[in-house]
Design a protein around this motif. Structure first.
Motif, short mmCIF file in Angstrom:
data_model
loop_
_atom_site.label_atom_id
_atom_site.label_comp_id
_atom_site.label_asym_id
_atom_site.label_seq_id
_atom_site.Cartn_x
_atom_site.Cartn_y
_atom_site.Cartn_z
N ASP A 34 0.83 -1.21 0.00
CA ASP A 34 0.00 0.00 0.00
C ASP A 34 0.86 1.26 0.00
OD1 ASP A 34 -2.52 -1.15 -0.02
OD2 ASP A 34 -2.49 -1.46 2.16
N SER A 35 1.99 1.18 0.69
CA SER A 35 2.87 2.34 0.79
C SER A 35 4.22 1.86 1.33
CB SER A 35 2.29 3.39 1.74
OG SER A 35 2.46 2.94 3.09
N HIS A 36 5.12 2.82 1.56
CA HIS A 36 6.41 2.49 2.14
C HIS A 36 6.26 1.94 3.56
CE1 HIS A 36 5.22 6.50 3.09
NE2 HIS A 36 6.26 6.79 3.83
N GLU A 37 5.11 2.16 4.17
CA GLU A 37 4.87 1.60 5.51
C GLU A 37 5.02 0.06 5.49
OE1 GLU A 37 4.61 1.29 9.28
OE2 GLU A 37 4.51 3.31 8.44
N ASP A 38 4.57 -0.57 4.42
CA ASP A 38 4.70 -2.03 4.31
C ASP A 38 6.17 -2.44 4.20
OD1 ASP A 38 1.91 -2.50 4.35
OD2 ASP A 38 1.78 -1.98 2.23
N VAL A 39 6.95 -1.60 3.52
CA VAL A 39 8.38 -1.91 3.40
C VAL A 39 9.06 -1.78 4.76
CG1 VAL A 39 10.53 -1.31 2.23
CG2 VAL A 39 8.35 -1.05 1.01
N MET A 40 8.70 -0.73 5.50
CA MET A 40 9.28 -0.54 6.83
C MET A 40 8.91 -1.69 7.77
SD MET A 40 9.20 3.57 7.57
CE MET A 40 7.56 4.00 7.02
N ALA A 41 7.68 -2.18 7.62
CA ALA A 41 7.26 -3.30 8.47
C ALA A 41 8.12 -4.54 8.21
CB ALA A 41 5.78 -3.61 8.23
N LEU A 42 8.39 -4.81 6.94
CA LEU A 42 9.26 -5.94 6.61
C LEU A 42 10.68 -5.69 7.10
CD1 LEU A 42 9.91 -8.62 5.17
CD2 LEU A 42 10.22 -7.32 3.04
N HIS A 43 11.11 -4.45 6.94
CA HIS A 43 12.47 -4.08 7.35
C HIS A 43 12.68 -4.34 8.85
CE1 HIS A 43 15.81 -1.09 6.01
NE2 HIS A 43 16.29 -1.99 6.82
N GLU A 44 11.73 -3.89 9.62
CA GLU A 44 11.78 -4.14 11.07
C GLU A 44 11.80 -5.63 11.39
OE1 GLU A 44 8.93 -0.53 12.82
OE2 GLU A 44 8.10 -2.51 12.38
N GLU A 45 10.93 -6.34 10.71
CA GLU A 45 10.82 -7.78 11.00
C GLU A 45 12.15 -8.48 10.71
OE1 GLU A 45 7.63 -9.66 8.86
OE2 GLU A 45 8.16 -11.65 9.62
N LEU A 46 12.78 -8.09 9.62
CA LEU A 46 14.06 -8.70 9.26
C LEU A 46 15.13 -8.36 10.30
CD1 LEU A 46 13.93 -7.94 5.45
CD2 LEU A 46 14.10 -10.24 6.44
N LEU A 47 15.21 -7.08 10.66
CA LEU A 47 16.24 -6.68 11.62
C LEU A 47 16.03 -7.34 12.98
CD1 LEU A 47 16.70 -2.93 10.63
CD2 LEU A 47 18.45 -4.73 10.55
N VAL A 48 14.79 -7.40 13.40
CA VAL A 48 14.52 -8.04 14.69
C VAL A 48 14.95 -9.51 14.65
CG1 VAL A 48 12.65 -8.82 16.20
CG2 VAL A 48 12.74 -6.43 15.45
N ALA A 49 14.63 -10.19 13.56
CA ALA A 49 15.04 -11.60 13.44
C ALA A 49 16.56 -11.71 13.45
CB ALA A 49 14.46 -12.21 12.16
N GLY A 50 17.23 -10.80 12.76
CA GLY A 50 18.69 -10.81 12.72
C GLY A 50 19.29 -10.57 14.10
N PHE A 51 18.77 -9.57 14.79
CA PHE A 51 19.28 -9.26 16.12
C PHE A 51 18.98 -10.39 17.10
CE2 PHE A 51 20.99 -4.90 16.67
CZ PHE A 51 20.98 -4.52 15.34
N GLU A 52 17.80 -10.96 17.00
CA GLU A 52 17.47 -12.08 17.91
C GLU A 52 18.48 -13.21 17.76
OE1 GLU A 52 12.60 -11.71 18.49
OE2 GLU A 52 13.42 -13.05 16.95
N ALA A 53 18.78 -13.54 16.53
CA ALA A 53 19.72 -14.64 16.29
C ALA A 53 21.12 -14.27 16.79
CB ALA A 53 19.74 -14.98 14.80
N VAL A 54 21.52 -13.04 16.54
CA VAL A 54 22.87 -12.62 16.95
C VAL A 54 22.99 -12.58 18.48
CG1 VAL A 54 24.47 -10.65 16.98
CG2 VAL A 54 23.41 -11.38 14.83
N VAL A 55 21.97 -12.01 19.12
CA VAL A 55 22.02 -11.94 20.59
C VAL A 55 22.05 -13.35 21.18
CG1 VAL A 55 20.70 -11.29 22.64
CG2 VAL A 55 20.95 -9.67 20.75
N ALA A 56 21.21 -14.24 20.63
CA ALA A 56 21.15 -15.59 21.18
C ALA A 56 22.47 -16.33 21.00
CB ALA A 56 20.02 -16.38 20.50
N LYS A 57 23.09 -16.15 19.86
CA LYS A 57 24.29 -16.96 19.56
C LYS A 57 25.57 -16.30 20.01
CE LYS A 57 25.94 -19.95 15.83
NZ LYS A 57 25.58 -20.48 14.52
#
Lengths: 452, 452
Positions: free
Chosen positions: B250-273
């Motif tokens: 619908d807008s760049h808001e959808d891109v930002m939502a994916l962006h956040e989701e990716l970064l959170v997943a990346g940080f979760e994995a890095v913090v855990a490991k």
């Protein structure tokens, strides 16, 4: 995000309202009813609309049908729909066994033409490969072509899963280099500020550097560049190379063991996720190769094909493409295997950095991997003794001065190591029985092709 | 494969015989006992050897100690060990709380010097960054530097996990192009057979092509090239770009939502490991960012920093690096967040392919993502209406003729789409509090650096 249901997920839904979005694959505009095949990245579905060709005559004493103008407009919009336009449809999902396409259809409620296509499509099913590549973005709308890249995604993710599980480190090596990594002959030159740079022909030197850095094992999937003027179905000027390198090996046997493990994991994932689609679109019953893959020393392989009546027409010790096809056919017949490692290539036809046999410097600790008749990969144990490396470079006519930055990697200790590089598009081509890597490369690059 | 136990796995083993292999980090050669710190890719362990400095005098009536010559040779070999040499050690693992390094040591039985290092190491702990980069393979033996690339591996694997789970397709776009993808000014030119090619500055055009092809969503992690003569800590001529592009937004808001989701997943994995190692080596308590990340329209962000006394010294509508630091500090203080999306950039400072606001063409559906004060990413909804796109290109002074191959992507229908590109080395730099992307790039490339 636009709420839409992927076509592949419709089957699991109950009858009821849905929103779908994709492009128009075909329109059947019959007098009383219109059919649109809508395709998205996951599949195709039939959309059906009862046509209203004109507004009903007003009947005295009856209220006018207020929905009629919208229904007329929708009917006319469908009649005008160009193949390829992107549309969003809301409607009622209805499961119906009589519908050939997936046993379901969507009865249209609203149609939105989101992006109109030029009605004249420049390619057709029978267009030449070259013409299809000119219009690659349309070619890739064909579900068979798109499937190739979904398979590739699954394949690579499985390989990376193995690497990560083993604790290997992913690296991104530079593609801009100060000098050649493999051969001066096939080198692209870049204007680099006041000087020159060269495009990496492989990550070879840098993945070895990671071993000197004590990384233990690394992997990379990235582009490699060869200024190779050839136009065969197996060559490109830019290709995706799948690379790995590991330390503390005893010989190239350890590299082959990893190679097998990676391929088996990749095939397992592809068969599990896409086996049925591969059968449907490519007519291939893809199977997971069994381990170990057969291994045949190159000299023996040449003898085998000679015994079968084919003498490799080369002055040097190498195999040729026809020989590779023949040894592959022999292996298929004898061992029922699609893969074969040809091992122990002569030093005379291998790069200076391949380790040679202890006690027989004429042979190397190296291999090529042949899959369905075509070479997809070269692997080897590397020479890690810098004095031997320098001698071998000189013997190949290379100037050690030019290799100083690489030779330095070996002057501060480096563990025994080896690895392989594998052409991704070739693996996909042979897996799917395609005739050219141009089919299995997202955007092919060749001597006369830089577009789109 | 050489049977060796990784150092990190020793702690879980009972006392007993082990084989380890790695490089010599330090030698403490005391008169009666020798200590070698052996490091491999997983950690370091103390190897201990009781020194035998000379053969014992024969004692009449007693048998000579037959092990003495070998023990003498080992002692001398350890005394001669150069820092950096790769060695293989067999011995007895002994858990001993008194040993500072991991509470265990290996009592040496045999030592094999697999690859000797030049005893003069060209870099030291206090060498300049530039000097360390000259000898990057030695610099990377520092466990802190190597950790960066293990973190990167974990981070990327987590991102790819999200993409694959969502059904996005991995593509490898060509780096050789017939024309510029972004700006003519920062373009590397390649001799391409009889003509010229250019190195891709981003996969922008091709990831949009995938949307026209109906791929739905794609991702790519690959090199990008900018002939940018600047020498800042944030710029390189070749860098790894993390790219994704999705359809039906619908807008760049959808891109930002994916962006956040990716970064959170990346940080979760890095913090855990790697959380504990990051604390140890970088002194940082890495936390997973919370969603949603704060969003501030750019104009508002400029007002905020102005209200805090900093007027961005630019004639155009853009932010500058100091402004980004200040708004980041403000967000950290106000919202306790390390990330901030600056949104709705002025059309005047965005590329022609960014979609503009409906009803206000002076603003775009775009954003920059700022992390700990530095821009790491640009994202946007793209303009998918070809007539608007052509107008916007002209307005930016571009010649639509040169863009024909790109404009064609939009002439046969294309769904609304958007995406982002993110500099991988910047993310790592900011995550780990490093001062330059040169620290977080495997092999940095700049205007004056093409080696090693």
């Amino acid at each position: 995000m636009n709420e839409r249901t992927l076509v592949k997920n419709l089957a699991a839904l109950p009858d009821g309202p849905v929103t779908i979005a994709g492009w128009v694959e075909t329109v059947r505009d019959q007098k009383k009813v219109q059919f649109v095949i809508l395709r998205d990245e996951s599949g195709a579905v039939q959309v059906v609309n009862p046509a209203l060709r004109e507004l009903p005559e007003p009947v005295e004493g009856e209220a006018a049908d207020e929905t009629a103008p919208a229904r007329l407009a929708t009917t006319e919009a469908i009649s005008a729909l160009a193949h390829g336009s992107f549309i969003r449809v809301t409607g009622e999902l209805k499961h119906d066994e009589r519908v050939k396409l997936g046993g379901l259809e969507v009865k249209l409620a609203t149609l939105e033409v989101v992006s109109e296509s030029n009605p004249e499509t420049p390619i057709a099913a029978d267009s030449s490969l070259d013409k299809r590549l000119d219009w690659r973005f349309l070619d890739l709308r064909n579900p068979k072509q798109a499937l190739i890249f979904r398979i590739q995604t699954t394949f690579l993710h499985a390989l990376r899963g193995v690497w990560v599980e083993k604790g290997l480190i992913e690296i991104q090596t530079p593609k801009l280099m100060a000098s050649a990594s493999e051969s001066r002959a096939e080198l692209f030159e870049v204007d680099y500020f006041e000087g020159k740079a060269y495009l990496a022909q492989s990550p070879q030197f840098f993945k070895q550097m990671a071993q000197a850095a004590g990384f233990g094992g690394i992997f990379e999937v990235g582009p490699a560049f060869r200024a190779d003027p050839s136009f065969t179905s197996r060559h490109a000027t830019e290709f995706t190379s799948v690379d790995t390198e590991i330390s503390w090996i005893d010989s190239h046997e350890d590299v082959m063991a990893l190679h097998e493990e990676l391929l088996v994991a990749g095939f397992e994932a592809v068969v599990a996720k896409h086996g049925a689609e591969i059968q449907e679109h490519f007519g291939i019953e893809l199977a997971v190769p069994s381990r170990p893959f057969p291994r045949i020393p190159l000299a023996e392989a040449k003898q085998i094909v000679a015994d079968h009546g084919y003498v490799v027409p080369r002055a040097d010790a190498d195999m040729d493409p026809e020989g590779e096809r023949q040894i592959s056919a022999y292996v298929k017949e004898t061992f029922g295997h699609d893969f074969v490692f040809l091992t122990d290539y002569a030093s005379s036809i291998r790069p200076f950095y391949h380790m040679r046999h202890e006690g027989d410097a004429s042979l190397t600790n190296s291999y090529d991997l042949i899959y369905n008749g075509v070479e997809i990969s070269t692997g080897a144990q590397r020479e890690h003794r810098v004095d031997v490396l320098v001698e071998q470079a000189k013997e190949k006519g290379l100037d050690p001065e030019e290799l100083e930055f690489y030779l330095d990697f070996f002057r501060f200790g480096v563990p025994p190591h080896g690895g392989f590089g594998m052409g991704l598009a070739r693996v996909l081509m042979l897996m799917l029985g395609e005739s050219s890597i141009r089919e299995t490369t997202f955007l092919f690059r060749g001597p006369t092709r830089l577009l789109p």
